[in-house]
Design an enzyme around this catalytic site. Structure first.
Site, PDB file in Angstrom:
ATOM      1  N   ASP A   1       0.899  -1.344  -0.181  1.00 32.59           N
ATOM      2  CA  ASP A   1       0.005  -0.013  -0.049  1.00 32.59           C
ATOM      3  C   ASP A   1       0.766   1.186   0.192  1.00 32.59           C
ATOM      4  O   ASP A   1       2.082   1.040   0.284  1.00 32.59           O
ATOM      5  CB  ASP A   1      -0.973   0.040   1.147  1.00 32.59           C
ATOM      6  CG  ASP A   1      -1.773  -1.089   1.205  1.00 32.59           C
ATOM      7  OD1 ASP A   1      -2.213  -1.625   0.066  1.00 32.59           O
ATOM      8  OD2 ASP A   1      -2.305  -1.458   2.411  1.00 32.59           O
TER       9      ASP A   1
HETATM   10  N1  URA Z   1      -1.101  -5.942   3.930  1.00 31.25           N
HETATM   11  C1  URA Z   1      -1.677  -4.755   4.156  1.00 31.25           C
HETATM   12  O1  URA Z   1      -2.690  -4.304   4.521  1.00 31.25           O
HETATM   13  N2  URA Z   1      -1.097  -3.696   3.209  1.00 31.25           N
HETATM   14  C2  URA Z   1       0.172  -3.997   2.695  1.00 31.25           C
HETATM   15  O2  URA Z   1       0.638  -3.177   1.811  1.00 31.25           O
HETATM   16  C3  URA Z   1       0.753  -5.211   2.584  1.00 31.25           C
HETATM   17  C4  URA Z   1      -0.067  -6.164   3.498  1.00 31.25           C
END
Ligand code: URA
Length: 243
Positions: A101
């Site tokens: 993310d």
């Molecule tokens: N899980 C999440 O919620 N976000 C990420 O970026 C990676 C794993």
């Protein structure tokens, strides 16, 4: 030995589907003989030409990036935010393997090798991924057990068993820091696992993907993966063990 359309696709000339059209149109030759048969298998050492020009295999590259926060994992962003690809100087058309993310940092691999990327993201054997997580609450023992056993997400799916290691709990600030190793890579998986327990993730850092770590790199720094690392990642994804 490889199929003709696969060679064209790997060289970046066209998708496999479009490559078939090019073959049927008589634009592709092998050892100076025009081939119009789909599925034609090319022998090692044969020369493939497209419109009379030799088809060179694309140089495969593999990078390990310490993804900083505030970067996105797509190739372009409609809001003009910085992408992870912008951080790497490469002449090849690289893309991230899987996603982290915008506000997540840590281990991210980028490559121009589509087959490698498929092997990593749809592995026959799940590659463990370890995250350092901070949440706005104090995890109970029962909740830890539930997260380890498998928790039901918002879409009704249940996560595979995970490992959780609490590194600190702050009872007055009501926060918990922990390491969580998961086997899958569902979209926003860690945040959704926490949402299932009504917690918010306030820090998320991927510290490990299988045996690959990025602690020697500062956020935004990157290096080439070593050939043995690529080989071992492939072995783990395809066989579940190192030979
Ligand atoms: N899980 C999440 O919620 N976000 C990420 O970026 C990676 C794993």
């Amino acid at each position: 030995m490889e199929r003709l359309q696969k060679i064209l696709a790997k060289a970046g000339i066209a998708s496999r589907r479009k490559a078939e059209d090019l073959i049927l149109a008589g634009r592709v030759s092998v050892d100076d003989e025009v081939i119009t048969t789909l599925g034609y298998v090319v022998k090692k050492g044969s020369i493939v030409k497209f419109d009379g020009k030799k088809v060179e295999g694309e140089n495969k590259v593999y990078y390990l990036l310490h993804k900083p926060k505030k970067t996105i994992c797509s190739l372009k962003d409609e809001h003009d935010r910085k992408t992870v690809v912008d951080l790497i100087q490469s002449n090849e058309r690289i893309f991230p393997v899987g996603r982290l993310d915008y506000d997540t940092s840590g281990v991210l691999i980028l490559t121009n090798d589509g087959e490698f990327s498929n092997e990593m993201t749809h592995p026959r054997f799940h590659l463990p991924k370890t995250y350092e997580v901070k949440i706005d609450g104090v995890l109970s023992t029962a909740e830890i057990k539930l997260l380890e056993k498998g928790i039901t997400l918002d879409d009704g799916t249940v996560t595979l068993p995970a490992k959780l290691w609490v590194t600190s709990k702050d009872l007055s600030k009501k926060t918990t820091d922990f390491e969580l190793t998961i086997q899958e890579g569902k979209n926003r998986q860690i945040k959704r696992m926490m949402e299932a327990l009504n917690y918010n993730v306030t820090r998320l850092h991927r510290s490990k993907l299988a045996f690959i770590e990025c602690k020697d790199l500062k956020p935004g720094e990157y290096r080439r993966l070593k050939p043995f690392e690529v080989k071992q990642l492939r072995e783990l994804a395809n066989n579940g063990v190192l030979k």
